[in-house]
Design an enzyme around this catalytic site. Structure first.
Site, PDB file in Angstrom:
ATOM      1  N   GLY A 144       0.771  -1.251   0.000  1.00 57.56           N
ATOM      2  CA  GLY A 144       0.000   0.000   0.000  1.00 57.56           C
ATOM      3  C   GLY A 144       0.795   1.291   0.000  1.00 57.56           C
TER       4      GLY A 144
ATOM      5  CD  GLU B 226       1.871   0.551   7.786  1.00 58.27           C
ATOM      6  OE1 GLU B 226       1.374   0.530   6.636  1.00 58.27           O
ATOM      7  OE2 GLU B 226       1.795  -0.387   8.584  1.00 58.27           O
ATOM      8  CG  ASP B 227      -0.915   1.729   3.189  1.00 56.68           C
ATOM      9  OD1 ASP B 227      -0.457   1.334   4.278  1.00 56.68           O
ATOM     10  OD2 ASP B 227      -1.568   0.987   2.432  1.00 56.68           O
TER      11      ASP B 227
ATOM     12  CG  ASP C 256      -8.046  -0.318  10.440  1.00 56.53           C
ATOM     13  OD1 ASP C 256      -8.799   0.454  11.028  1.00 56.53           O
ATOM     14  OD2 ASP C 256      -8.460  -1.376   9.933  1.00 56.53           O
ATOM     15  CB  THR C 257      -6.351  -2.670  14.527  1.00 61.71           C
ATOM     16  OG1 THR C 257      -5.349  -3.401  13.817  1.00 61.71           O
ATOM     17  CG2 THR C 257      -7.712  -2.972  13.943  1.00 61.71           C
ATOM     18  N   GLY C 258      -3.602  -0.952  14.205  1.00 56.11           N
ATOM     19  CA  GLY C 258      -2.227  -0.821  14.690  1.00 56.11           C
ATOM     20  C   GLY C 258      -1.501  -2.154  14.818  1.00 56.11           C
TER      21      GLY C 258
ATOM     22  CE  LYS D 277      -9.807   3.204   7.910  1.00 57.59           C
ATOM     23  NZ  LYS D 277     -10.268   1.863   7.473  1.00 57.59           N
TER      24      LYS D 277
ATOM     25  CG  ASP E  59      -5.758  -3.528  -2.109  1.00 49.61           C
ATOM     26  OD1 ASP E  59      -5.358  -3.153  -0.990  1.00 49.61           O
ATOM     27  OD2 ASP E  59      -6.124  -4.692  -2.347  1.00 49.61           O
TER      28      ASP E  59
HETATM   29  P1  5GP Z   1      -3.898  -2.566  10.913  1.00 47.47           P
HETATM   30  O1  5GP Z   1      -2.874  -3.633  11.107  1.00 47.47           O
HETATM   31  O2  5GP Z   1      -3.440  -1.194  11.373  1.00 47.47           O
HETATM   32  O3  5GP Z   1      -5.248  -2.926  11.474  1.00 47.47           O
HETATM   33  O4  5GP Z   1      -4.213  -2.486   9.386  1.00 47.47           O
HETATM   34  C1  5GP Z   1      -3.281  -2.158   8.510  1.00 47.47           C
HETATM   35  C2  5GP Z   1      -3.605  -2.649   7.122  1.00 47.47           C
HETATM   36  O5  5GP Z   1      -5.006  -2.872   6.870  1.00 47.47           O
HETATM   37  C3  5GP Z   1      -3.189  -1.566   6.181  1.00 47.47           C
HETATM   38  O6  5GP Z   1      -1.810  -1.644   5.890  1.00 47.47           O
HETATM   39  C4  5GP Z   1      -4.077  -1.821   5.005  1.00 47.47           C
HETATM   40  O7  5GP Z   1      -3.492  -2.799   4.184  1.00 47.47           O
HETATM   41  C5  5GP Z   1      -5.346  -2.392   5.600  1.00 47.47           C
HETATM   42  N1  5GP Z   1      -6.396  -1.352   5.730  1.00 47.47           N
HETATM   43  C6  5GP Z   1      -6.892  -0.833   6.872  1.00 47.47           C
HETATM   44  N2  5GP Z   1      -7.842   0.075   6.609  1.00 47.47           N
HETATM   45  C7  5GP Z   1      -7.953   0.143   5.262  1.00 47.47           C
HETATM   46  C8  5GP Z   1      -8.768   0.922   4.368  1.00 47.47           C
HETATM   47  O8  5GP Z   1      -9.627   1.754   4.748  1.00 47.47           O
HETATM   48  N3  5GP Z   1      -8.575   0.705   3.041  1.00 47.47           N
HETATM   49  C9  5GP Z   1      -7.671  -0.182   2.557  1.00 47.47           C
HETATM   50  N4  5GP Z   1      -7.569  -0.290   1.228  1.00 47.47           N
HETATM   51  N5  5GP Z   1      -6.890  -0.932   3.362  1.00 47.47           N
HETATM   52  C10 5GP Z   1      -7.027  -0.760   4.699  1.00 47.47           C
END
Ligand code: 5GP
Length: 178
Positions: free
Chosen positions: A48, A102-103, A106-108, A134, A162
């Site tokens: 991403g 990082e793009d 979300d949860t981390g 987020k 994506d």
């Molecule tokens: P985390 O580990 O912080 O929960 O999530 C990270 C990954 O979830 C990101 O690197 C991404 O790939 C995916 N992700 C979380 N939210 C989104 C979103 O709104 N759109 C997209 N395309 N990917 C997301």
């Protein structure tokens, strides 16, 4: 409002190309200022962050390095099911200031996994830089040093992000409408 369809879902434009680029310029200036005199290695997290990493790195005015790592999922043989493995570590990061690009956070969980690995490999300092964050979904205590945009807890695509593999080449960021 600019509406698009990616596969079976509809999205509307949420952060324009100009807004993304001017925020990136500001973030790059801050990082350049904060980390001058540091030996800095940037780590883009694939897939991403590939556009964000390329755009911000070009605006960093430091003698710095960049590399990329990827979190690959595969089915584990044990009862734990899916395992995420970090691939692409080639650099010696000991004693370096590492900036994780990082793009989206979300949860981390992804971030926590990466930080654990960087600590094991003895980076002297770790900074986190994400284009999107987020806050309502974030469940970790890891401080995030550079945030492009705080967004609500809904699904976005574009600018590297994506939906089922599609939408990464959109220049703006789009938010799901249905
Ligand atoms: P985390 O580990 O912080 O929960 O999530 C990270 C990954 O979830 C990101 O690197 C991404 O790939 C995916 N992700 C979380 N939210 C989104 C979103 O709104 N759109 C997209 N395309 N990917 C997301």
């Amino acid at each position: 409002m600019n509406e698009i369809t990616v596969l079976d879902r509809e999205f509307s434009e949420y952060i324009t190309e100009d807004e993304i680029q001017s925020r990136i310029t500001a973030m790059a200036e801050k990082i350049t200022e904060d980390l001058k005199d540091h030996d800095v290695l940037f780590f883009g997290i694939l897939n991403g962050s590939f556009l964000f990493a390329a755009d911000i790195f070009r605006q960093i005015k430091l003698n710095a390095q960049i590399s990329f790592i990827k979190l690959a999922s595969y089915e584990g043989t044990g009862s734990s099911g899916k395992i995420k493995e970090l691939i692409g570590w080639n650099e010696d990061i000991s004693g370096k200031t590492v900036v994780v690009l990082e793009d989206i956070v979300d949860t981390g969980s992804t971030l926590e996994r990466i930080i654990g690995e960087l600590t094991l490999r003895k980076a002297s300092e770790v900074k986190i830089c994400t284009l999107l964050f987020k806050p309502d979904a974030y469940t970790k205590d890891i401080p995030i040093d550079y945030i492009g945009f705080e967004i609500p807890n809904s699904f976005v695509v574009g600018y590297g992000l994506d939906y089922d593999g599609y939408g990464r080449n959109l220049k703006s960021i789009y938010k799901i409408t249905k």
